[in-house]
Design a protein around this motif. Structure first.
Motif, short mmCIF file in Angstrom:
data_model
loop_
_atom_site.label_atom_id
_atom_site.label_comp_id
_atom_site.label_asym_id
_atom_site.label_seq_id
_atom_site.Cartn_x
_atom_site.Cartn_y
_atom_site.Cartn_z
N GLY A 1 0.90 -1.01 -0.07
CA GLY A 1 -0.02 0.12 -0.08
C GLY A 1 0.69 1.14 -0.03
O GLY A 1 2.13 1.28 -0.26
N GLN A 2 0.23 2.35 0.00
CA GLN A 2 0.77 3.66 0.27
C GLN A 2 -0.06 4.77 1.00
O GLN A 2 -1.12 4.49 1.30
CB GLN A 2 1.26 3.97 -1.23
CG GLN A 2 -0.43 4.61 -1.80
CD GLN A 2 -0.09 5.05 -3.34
OE1 GLN A 2 0.99 4.66 -3.71
NE2 GLN A 2 -1.14 5.41 -4.05
N LEU A 3 0.80 5.79 1.46
CA LEU A 3 0.28 6.93 2.12
C LEU A 3 -0.64 7.55 1.11
O LEU A 3 0.04 8.22 0.05
CB LEU A 3 1.25 7.80 2.73
CG LEU A 3 0.91 9.01 3.42
CD1 LEU A 3 -0.20 8.44 4.73
CD2 LEU A 3 2.01 9.74 4.02
N SER A 4 -1.94 7.96 1.47
CA SER A 4 -2.77 8.48 0.56
C SER A 4 -3.10 9.95 0.98
O SER A 4 -3.66 10.61 0.32
CB SER A 4 -3.96 7.64 0.18
OG SER A 4 -4.72 7.46 1.42
N SER A 5 -3.27 10.28 2.23
CA SER A 5 -3.56 11.47 2.83
C SER A 5 -2.47 11.57 4.03
O SER A 5 -2.46 11.07 5.05
CB SER A 5 -4.82 11.64 3.23
OG SER A 5 -5.37 12.61 3.76
N LEU A 6 -2.38 13.14 4.32
CA LEU A 6 -1.34 13.40 5.56
C LEU A 6 -1.99 14.82 5.95
O LEU A 6 -2.08 15.80 5.07
CB LEU A 6 -0.15 13.62 5.13
CG LEU A 6 1.11 13.53 6.28
CD1 LEU A 6 1.02 12.04 6.92
CD2 LEU A 6 2.48 13.63 5.38
N ASP A 7 -2.42 14.84 7.34
CA ASP A 7 -3.02 16.07 7.64
C ASP A 7 -2.74 16.14 9.09
O ASP A 7 -2.70 15.24 9.90
CB ASP A 7 -4.43 15.96 7.60
CG ASP A 7 -4.90 17.64 7.24
OD1 ASP A 7 -4.47 18.61 7.45
OD2 ASP A 7 -6.37 17.74 7.08
N ILE A 8 -2.90 17.49 9.79
CA ILE A 8 -2.89 17.66 11.16
C ILE A 8 -4.29 17.66 11.93
O ILE A 8 -5.21 18.05 11.10
CB ILE A 8 -2.31 19.01 11.49
CG1 ILE A 8 -0.71 19.36 10.99
CG2 ILE A 8 -2.44 19.50 12.83
CD1 ILE A 8 -0.57 20.78 11.02
N THR A 9 -4.45 16.95 12.83
CA THR A 9 -5.51 16.76 13.75
C THR A 9 -6.25 18.02 13.98
O THR A 9 -5.47 19.04 13.99
CB THR A 9 -5.50 15.89 14.78
OG1 THR A 9 -4.64 16.19 15.77
CG2 THR A 9 -5.04 14.47 14.52
N GLU A 10 -7.62 18.04 14.18
CA GLU A 10 -8.12 19.45 14.77
C GLU A 10 -7.56 19.94 16.10
O GLU A 10 -7.56 21.14 16.06
CB GLU A 10 -9.69 19.00 14.74
CG GLU A 10 -10.56 18.98 13.55
CD GLU A 10 -11.78 18.67 13.63
OE1 GLU A 10 -12.34 19.18 14.77
OE2 GLU A 10 -12.86 18.27 12.88
N ASP A 11 -7.35 19.07 16.86
CA ASP A 11 -6.60 19.63 18.05
C ASP A 11 -5.28 20.31 18.19
O ASP A 11 -4.58 20.77 18.84
CB ASP A 11 -6.71 18.79 19.20
CG ASP A 11 -6.13 17.36 19.11
OD1 ASP A 11 -5.52 17.60 18.12
OD2 ASP A 11 -5.98 16.38 19.95
#
Length: 158
Positions: free
Chosen positions: A68-78
């Motif tokens: 597989g692969q990394l499809s999304s990367l984001d900072i959490t709301e907190d």
């Protein structure tokens, strides 16, 4: 053009335009790291404290095989963690207590290694796994070449 013989000019232009747009979309998705836009996989969420150089398209490896692969990367709301979404294309049954371990490759890249757990329950689409760091990163070890001898050295303090 011999394949369009007997067809109107408008049809020829329309068909070539459709083929060009399809090729452009597939090429763009390939360059973004999405292997097959028609294949659906299992999305697994992992929340890391540090991204450690991960980027979209980073490979997920299991026993040396890319699954597989990394499809999304984001900072959490907190703002405390990094949310990473991995698309696993394999039909592999992944135990729920498995871990996703970030590893540094020798030339500076990153990969994520799936460390299988022993649970009887398996991960389903959009489930969450735990993260883990490599032993070398925990120990603060560095890998490099010494002087001009070409000898690989591993150094650090334990």
């Amino acid at each position: 053009m011999s394949i369009f013989r007997g067809l109107s000019k408008e049809f020829q232009v329309g068909a070539l335009t459709a083929i060009a747009i399809t090729t452009l979309i597939l090429g763009y998705n390939f360059m973004r790291g999405k292997d097959n836009p028609f294949k659906s996989g299992t999305d697994i969420y992992v929340y890391y404290e540090r991204a450690q150089g991960l980027s979209i398209g980073t490979s997920v490896m299991f026993n040396g095989l890319r699954i597989g692969q990394l499809s999304s990367l984001d900072i959490t709301e907190d703002g405390d963690n990094i949310e990473a979404v991995f698309e696993i294309g394999s039909s592999l049954n992944i135990p729920a207590d498995s871990k996703m371990e970030i590893q540094s490759e020798i030339l500076g890249g990153q990969k994520v290694r799936l460390v299988m757990g022993r649970s009887e329950n398996y991960v389903e689409d959009e489930d969450e796994l735990q993260w883990d760091t490599t032993m070398a990163a925990n120990l603060g070890l560095t890998v490099g070449f010494t002087d001009d001898t070409g000898i690989l050295s591993i150094s650090g303090s334990t």
